[in-house]
Design an enzyme around this catalytic site. Sequence first.
Site, PDB file in Angstrom:
ATOM      1  N   LYS A  56       0.848  -1.194   0.000  1.00 29.93           N
ATOM      2  CA  LYS A  56       0.000   0.000   0.000  1.00 29.93           C
ATOM      3  C   LYS A  56       0.884   1.244   0.000  1.00 29.93           C
ATOM      4  CE  LYS A  56      -2.059   2.628   2.978  1.00 29.93           C
ATOM      5  NZ  LYS A  56      -1.968   3.855   2.162  1.00 29.93           N
ATOM      6  N   GLU A  63      10.949   1.968   9.373  1.00 31.32           N
ATOM      7  CA  GLU A  63      11.779   3.144   9.080  1.00 31.32           C
ATOM      8  C   GLU A  63      10.896   4.350   9.372  1.00 31.32           C
ATOM      9  OE1 GLU A  63      13.080   2.181   5.076  1.00 31.32           O
ATOM     10  OE2 GLU A  63      14.794   1.099   5.877  1.00 31.32           O
ATOM     11  N   CYS A  84      13.180  12.128   5.290  1.00 28.19           N
ATOM     12  CA  CYS A  84      13.291  11.766   6.709  1.00 28.19           C
ATOM     13  C   CYS A  84      14.666  12.073   7.264  1.00 28.19           C
ATOM     14  CB  CYS A  84      12.991  10.285   6.880  1.00 28.19           C
ATOM     15  SG  CYS A  84      14.002   9.270   5.800  1.00 28.19           S
ATOM     16  N   GLU A 100       9.222  16.500  14.968  1.00 24.51           N
ATOM     17  CA  GLU A 100       9.505  16.474  13.527  1.00 24.51           C
ATOM     18  C   GLU A 100       8.495  17.361  12.795  1.00 24.51           C
ATOM     19  OE1 GLU A 100       8.439  12.986  11.179  1.00 24.51           O
ATOM     20  OE2 GLU A 100      10.418  13.025  10.259  1.00 24.51           O
TER      21      GLU A 100
HETATM   22  P1  NAD Z   1       2.228   8.191   7.818  1.00 21.34           P
HETATM   23  O1  NAD Z   1       2.675   7.381   8.960  1.00 21.34           O
HETATM   24  O2  NAD Z   1       1.111   9.131   8.008  1.00 21.34           O
HETATM   25  O3  NAD Z   1       1.804   7.267   6.594  1.00 21.34           O
HETATM   26  C1  NAD Z   1       2.693   6.311   6.031  1.00 21.34           C
HETATM   27  C2  NAD Z   1       1.879   5.205   5.400  1.00 21.34           C
HETATM   28  O4  NAD Z   1       1.174   4.516   6.427  1.00 21.34           O
HETATM   29  C3  NAD Z   1       0.825   5.676   4.402  1.00 21.34           C
HETATM   30  O5  NAD Z   1       0.753   4.750   3.344  1.00 21.34           O
HETATM   31  C4  NAD Z   1      -0.444   5.650   5.222  1.00 21.34           C
HETATM   32  O6  NAD Z   1      -1.608   5.484   4.449  1.00 21.34           O
HETATM   33  C5  NAD Z   1      -0.201   4.435   6.103  1.00 21.34           C
HETATM   34  N1  NAD Z   1      -0.959   4.408   7.354  1.00 21.34           N
HETATM   35  C6  NAD Z   1      -1.356   5.456   8.112  1.00 21.34           C
HETATM   36  N2  NAD Z   1      -2.033   5.024   9.197  1.00 21.34           N
HETATM   37  C7  NAD Z   1      -2.052   3.665   9.135  1.00 21.34           C
HETATM   38  C8  NAD Z   1      -2.584   2.640   9.958  1.00 21.34           C
HETATM   39  N3  NAD Z   1      -3.251   2.925  11.081  1.00 21.34           N
HETATM   40  N4  NAD Z   1      -2.418   1.359   9.596  1.00 21.34           N
HETATM   41  C9  NAD Z   1      -1.729   1.048   8.480  1.00 21.34           C
HETATM   42  N5  NAD Z   1      -1.217   1.978   7.632  1.00 21.34           N
HETATM   43  C10 NAD Z   1      -1.362   3.276   7.967  1.00 21.34           C
HETATM   44  O7  NAD Z   1       3.531   8.957   7.288  1.00 21.34           O
HETATM   45  P2  NAD Z   1       3.614   9.987   6.075  1.00 21.34           P
HETATM   46  O8  NAD Z   1       3.078  11.296   6.524  1.00 21.34           O
HETATM   47  O9  NAD Z   1       3.106   9.362   4.825  1.00 21.34           O
HETATM   48  O10 NAD Z   1       5.201  10.092   5.875  1.00 21.34           O
HETATM   49  C11 NAD Z   1       6.006  10.983   6.568  1.00 21.34           C
HETATM   50  C12 NAD Z   1       6.716  10.288   7.721  1.00 21.34           C
HETATM   51  O11 NAD Z   1       7.498   9.214   7.221  1.00 21.34           O
HETATM   52  C13 NAD Z   1       7.687  11.199   8.436  1.00 21.34           C
HETATM   53  O12 NAD Z   1       7.575  10.976   9.824  1.00 21.34           O
HETATM   54  C14 NAD Z   1       9.046  10.731   7.939  1.00 21.34           C
HETATM   55  O13 NAD Z   1      10.120  10.995   8.797  1.00 21.34           O
HETATM   56  C15 NAD Z   1       8.806   9.261   7.792  1.00 21.34           C
HETATM   57  N6  NAD Z   1       9.780   8.669   6.880  1.00 21.34           N
HETATM   58  C16 NAD Z   1      10.770   7.862   7.397  1.00 21.34           C
HETATM   59  C17 NAD Z   1      11.737   7.316   6.552  1.00 21.34           C
HETATM   60  C18 NAD Z   1      12.852   6.458   7.078  1.00 21.34           C
HETATM   61  O14 NAD Z   1      13.525   5.823   6.273  1.00 21.34           O
HETATM   62  N7  NAD Z   1      13.105   6.402   8.371  1.00 21.34           N
HETATM   63  C19 NAD Z   1      11.677   7.574   5.184  1.00 21.34           C
HETATM   64  C20 NAD Z   1      10.668   8.388   4.712  1.00 21.34           C
HETATM   65  C21 NAD Z   1       9.714   8.925   5.557  1.00 21.34           C
END
Ligand code: NAD
Length: 484
Positions: free
Chosen positions: A177, A252, A286, A388
């Site tokens: 997803k 991650e 990130c 963040e």
């Molecule tokens: P998010 O956690 O809101 O969403 C990420 C994914 O999870 C999306 O596909 C979303 O639909 C899904 N999701 C959300 N709630 C869920 C649930 N309850 N159950 C299952 N899936 C769910 O994050 P975002 O806003 O899309 O991305 C930004 C974040 O990602 C920032 O915190 C950033 O630091 C982090 N990030 C980390 C890395 C890394 O390698 N450490 C890389 C990129 C982004």
Amino acid sequence: MQCGILPLYIDGKFVISGHTFDNINPVNGETISLISEANEVQVASAVKAARSAVEGEWGDFSPAERALYLRKIADGIEARFEEFVAAEVADTGRPVYLARTLDVPRAIANFRTFADITASFVGESCETKLADGHLLNYTVRKPLGVIAVISPWNLPILLFSWKVAPALAAGNAVVCKPSEETPSSATLLAEVIDSVGLPKGVFNLIHGRGATTGAYLTTHPDIDAVSFTGSSKTGSTIMKTVADDVKEVSFELGGKNAAVVFADADFDAAVEGVLKSSFYNSGQVCMCSERVYVHESIFERFVEALKEKTEALSLNLPDAEGVNLGPLVSFAHREKVLGYFKLAEQEGANVITGGKVPTFGDERDKGAFVLPTIWTGLSDDARVINEEIFGPCCHIAPFRDDDEVLKRVNNSDYGLDCSIWTTDLSRAHRFSRKVHVGIVWVNTWYSRDLRTPFGGAKRSGLGREGGIFSLNTYSEITNVCVKF
Ligand code: NAD
């Protein structure tokens, strides 16, 4: 792309679900396409297809046979390179050059790298002498089974393929997803995968929002593991979901990364480096550094130099000449970032530059832009220094000595990366060993060799991916002990 509706891909078939929602372009607020939203039944059929695939012919493929498919997928992306670039640009509003130089090349490299690693991997064995014979121990790597892959919007195809490629290389089947904000490039990838004839059910794509489609996937009893990139809060929710069954997770997560500029740094290189680490992809990486610590002896000069370079950055449409920064990924995300801009002022920050929405007087005013922003003057306990933000912004604070700055860098709930700028090699080694993060960069930032371990400490993640670390993550490692 088919009929303006992004389909699901389940068991080797493209499916338009009964419900759709809009995919919005952050450059102008217009609808790019409609996204099919997978319901619980469709998620369950994707998991069932993956289970059959992993228990079927795919489960018997050798690493070399799997590698062949991965290479074909890489070639397939390369053949449709500009379509992938266009999909990334449309969903995120990022500059075209960024999609051409980072996102799409890295997606291709992810498939090629993990093809090479799985095809060339040689296992481990050891012998033990006993009083009455010998033991031969050898290691067998088996797929984990059905992996749920969930990815974010900030580097859509790069992060999606970073998980899909090694999971397939290790022989798993996946139900994936992508973020609801950036579904287009993953849909193109499904088309490429379909065209190379990967056995049906090995790769399944579901679209939808996190709280519904995402949760249907992570709560499904027949997944074996969750590989997730996204916020720490969602990671924690997923961890609780799979805790009762003690399912494997690879996380991650978020960061609040520091850049440290020592007095002996190559000044110009450090300014350029921090400019990049704070504002690359409009701060939506990130690994970006939102906390910058500069030695007090060069603090004022550094702030002035960074301000000058920041104000020279070009905020523009994706295909404009000389563009450096695009808009944020969505209007909702802009609201979140602007909330922190307001908070910074309430907490007493000096706004060195930026801090608001720009006014262009042209079509860019329709986009989700914010000005790249620098603050100084906040105390270490300010929320802006600890939470963040994920936008084009950084706070710069002076420091006096190495121990003090190390303590301040480590005083964070997060531990993803730290970049340090110094010409003193001993200091670089000493500092790197003591910073509580997954990745330290010395005199560089975001330089990646895909064979190296990648991941975060503390709330920034769990596990390491990259090279052989990814194969470990996506494999069930069994020791076989034979007496002879
Ligand atoms: P998010 O956690 O809101 O969403 C990420 C994914 O999870 C999306 O596909 C979303 O639909 C899904 N999701 C959300 N709630 C869920 C649930 N309850 N159950 C299952 N899936 C769910 O994050 P975002 O806003 O899309 O991305 C930004 C974040 O990602 C920032 O915190 C950033 O630091 C982090 N990030 C980390 C890395 C890394 O390698 N450490 C890389 C990129 C982004």
